[in-house]
Enzyme design. Structure first.
Site, PDB file in Angstrom:
ATOM      1  N   HIS A  37     -12.039  11.749   5.283  1.00 33.29           N
ATOM      2  CA  HIS A  37     -12.203  11.922   6.724  1.00 33.29           C
ATOM      3  C   HIS A  37     -12.419  13.405   7.036  1.00 33.29           C
ATOM      4  O   HIS A  37     -12.309  14.263   6.172  1.00 33.29           O
ATOM      5  CB  HIS A  37     -10.967  11.394   7.466  1.00 33.29           C
ATOM      6  N   LYS A  40     -10.251  -5.169  10.661  1.00 32.46           N
ATOM      7  CA  LYS A  40      -9.003  -4.851  11.360  1.00 32.46           C
ATOM      8  C   LYS A  40      -8.810  -5.770  12.572  1.00 32.46           C
ATOM      9  O   LYS A  40      -7.677  -6.155  12.882  1.00 32.46           O
ATOM     10  CB  LYS A  40      -8.983  -3.374  11.768  1.00 32.46           C
ATOM     11  N   SER A  91      -6.653   0.315  13.419  1.00 37.72           N
ATOM     12  CA  SER A  91      -7.325   1.607  13.625  1.00 37.72           C
ATOM     13  C   SER A  91      -7.949   1.629  15.022  1.00 37.72           C
ATOM     14  O   SER A  91      -8.334   0.578  15.551  1.00 37.72           O
ATOM     15  CB  SER A  91      -8.427   1.742  12.582  1.00 37.72           C
ATOM     16  N   SER A  92      -8.116   2.828  15.574  1.00 30.89           N
ATOM     17  CA  SER A  92      -8.732   2.926  16.905  1.00 30.89           C
ATOM     18  C   SER A  92     -10.219   2.568  16.876  1.00 30.89           C
ATOM     19  O   SER A  92     -10.835   2.402  17.927  1.00 30.89           O
ATOM     20  CB  SER A  92      -8.547   4.327  17.489  1.00 30.89           C
ATOM     21  N   CYS A  93     -10.800   2.399  15.675  1.00 35.07           N
ATOM     22  CA  CYS A  93     -12.223   2.032  15.625  1.00 35.07           C
ATOM     23  C   CYS A  93     -12.461   0.561  15.979  1.00 35.07           C
ATOM     24  O   CYS A  93     -13.588   0.113  16.066  1.00 35.07           O
ATOM     25  CB  CYS A  93     -12.842   2.365  14.270  1.00 35.07           C
ATOM     26  N   GLY A 137      -0.665   4.946  -0.703  1.00 38.10           N
ATOM     27  CA  GLY A 137      -1.633   5.592   0.185  1.00 38.10           C
ATOM     28  C   GLY A 137      -0.966   6.638   1.072  1.00 38.10           C
ATOM     29  O   GLY A 137       0.254   6.811   1.048  1.00 38.10           O
ATOM     30  N   VAL A 149      -0.609   6.664   4.363  1.00 39.74           N
ATOM     31  CA  VAL A 149       0.284   6.049   5.351  1.00 39.74           C
ATOM     32  C   VAL A 149       1.482   5.411   4.659  1.00 39.74           C
ATOM     33  O   VAL A 149       2.636   5.593   5.065  1.00 39.74           O
ATOM     34  CB  VAL A 149      -0.484   4.997   6.188  1.00 39.74           C
ATOM     35  N   TYR A 185     -15.279  -1.915   8.825  1.00 38.48           N
ATOM     36  CA  TYR A 185     -13.819  -1.713   8.807  1.00 38.48           C
ATOM     37  C   TYR A 185     -13.209  -2.295  10.088  1.00 38.48           C
ATOM     38  O   TYR A 185     -12.169  -2.970  10.049  1.00 38.48           O
ATOM     39  CB  TYR A 185     -13.559  -0.205   8.718  1.00 38.48           C
ATOM     40  N   GLY A 198       0.829  -1.210   0.000  1.00 39.05           N
ATOM     41  CA  GLY A 198       0.000   0.000   0.000  1.00 39.05           C
ATOM     42  C   GLY A 198       0.857   1.251   0.000  1.00 39.05           C
ATOM     43  O   GLY A 198       0.516   2.236   0.658  1.00 39.05           O
ATOM     44  N   HIS A 199       1.952   1.238  -0.774  1.00 42.65           N
ATOM     45  CA  HIS A 199       2.911   2.354  -0.699  1.00 42.65           C
ATOM     46  C   HIS A 199       2.396   3.664  -1.301  1.00 42.65           C
ATOM     47  O   HIS A 199       2.978   4.710  -1.094  1.00 42.65           O
ATOM     48  CB  HIS A 199       4.223   1.970  -1.396  1.00 42.65           C
ATOM     49  N   ASN A 224      -7.031   8.633  14.674  1.00 39.43           N
ATOM     50  CA  ASN A 224      -7.366   9.270  13.386  1.00 39.43           C
ATOM     51  C   ASN A 224      -6.116   9.960  12.823  1.00 39.43           C
ATOM     52  O   ASN A 224      -5.449  10.687  13.545  1.00 39.43           O
ATOM     53  CB  ASN A 224      -8.471  10.319  13.577  1.00 39.43           C
TER      54      ASN A 224
END
Ligand code: GDP
Length: 308
Positions: free
Chosen positions: A177, A138, A105-107, A12, A14, A134, A9-10, A163
């Site tokens: 977002h 994760k 993710s924190s979700c 994106g 992140v 999502y 995923g280079h 986030n």
């Protein structure tokens, strides 16, 4: 000797921040574009990993989006993210790659988890419905890392960022977002000389925002210093309300009009401030204050999105 590190995923937000930080450290970063390798194809992913045999894999590939995208594309968010995690983690195991860093993710935490949220709050209560698709994918990724560690002794770890925002974000009004979406709204309102900007929800939810460059440094720090079964949080350490954020973005974009709230839009989870004391004990801390990070992100938006 530089290490061979595959950033899945280079392209994106992140992934590109990770590539930048790793290349600054003179690591040998492997990148493969979507047209050359479809991460949703198990056999291709395993074959590619066997042929290229990186020393480490960093999993930064994901189908991501803001509250509206998550809520309206549940199949895409669940299927794509589960299949990407499964293919890359299983493929790394088959290719006998012993080091993998999974990003979540924190979700993943329950909607009403005690704040600040510690790592052991995972699976202690129901999820927030707008992003449970999502979140479930994760959580599956975390469990896959734990399973391959438990069954095969693989050194696979998981990091949960709060986030994120920064260069390379998705500035689309519907799928982005809150930070990139509001940045575009305020910028366009200023350019078009509008009287007001509309912000979704009640303005009262609190969010913890970390600049993606700080996250990239945290991920590399964990890759080098953390090797445990449990996932680890990586957050900024403080949160603000969405209304406070809107006023900050109004200031950064220099918009002079008013802010209105649209109460028909969802708020999502009321608060998700993480306890990041474990990663801080390992020697990482964030370095970019939110106001400064918003300013550089706004510069990037004007140079790369508006002027293109
Ligand atoms: P979340 O953290 O998964 O809820 O993701 P978002 O970043 O999409 O949304 C965070 C909060 O910002 C939610 O309470 C949204 O309702 C609120 N928000 C306010 N205005 C906007 C907007 O224009 N776009 C998005 N995505 N969120 C907004």
């Amino acid at each position: 000797m530089p290490r061979k590190i595959w950033v899945a995923g280079h392209n994106g937000m992140v992934g590109s921040a990770l590539v930048k930080e790793l290349e600054l450290k003179n690591e040998n970063v492997l990148k493969v574009s979507r047209s050359d390798l479809d991460l949703r194809d198990q056999a291709s992913v395993t074959g590619w990993l066997i042929r290229n045999k990186p020393d480490s894999v960093i999993f930064a590939a994901a189908k991501v989006g803001g509250i509206h995208a998550n809520d309206t594309l549940p199949a895409d968010f669940l299927y794509d993210n589960i299949v990407l995690a499964t293919n890359v983690i299983h493929g790394a195991h088959v290719a006998e790659i012993d080091r993998l860093v999974f990003l979540g993710s924190s979700c993943i935490y329950p909607k009403f988890a005690p704040q600040p949220i510690q790592e052991d709050a995972l699976l202690t209560g129901p999820l927030e419905p707008t992003n449970e698709w999502y979140a479930i994918a994760k959580i599956a990724g975390i469990k896959l890392c734990q399973a391959y560690r438990k069954q095969y002794g693989r050194n696979y770890i998981s990091i949960m960022p709060c986030n994120l925002y920064g260069e390379g974000d998705n500035f689309d009004l519907m799928s982005g977002h809150v930070i990139p979406a509001l940045m575009r709204k305020f910028h366009e309102a200023k350019v078009l000389d509008l009287d007001s900007v509309t912000v979704w929800g009640s303005g009262t939810p609190r969010r913890e925002f970390l600049h993606v460059k700080d996250l990239a440094r945290g991920v590399i720090h964990c890759m080098d210093n953390y090797d445990e079964y449990d996932h680890i949080n990586c957050g900024a350490g403080s949160d603000i309300t969405i209304l406070e954020l809107a006023f900050l973005i109004k200031e950064v974009t220099n918009f002079q009009g008013e802010i209105f709230m649209d109460a028909d839009k969802p708020d999502g989870t009321p608060r998700k401030l993480m306890d990041s004391s474990r990663i801080r004990k390992l020697g990482w801390e964030p370095s970019i204050a939110l106001r400064d990070g918003l300013r550089t992100t706004y510069d990037w938006f004007r140079n790369h999105i508006v002027d293109k």
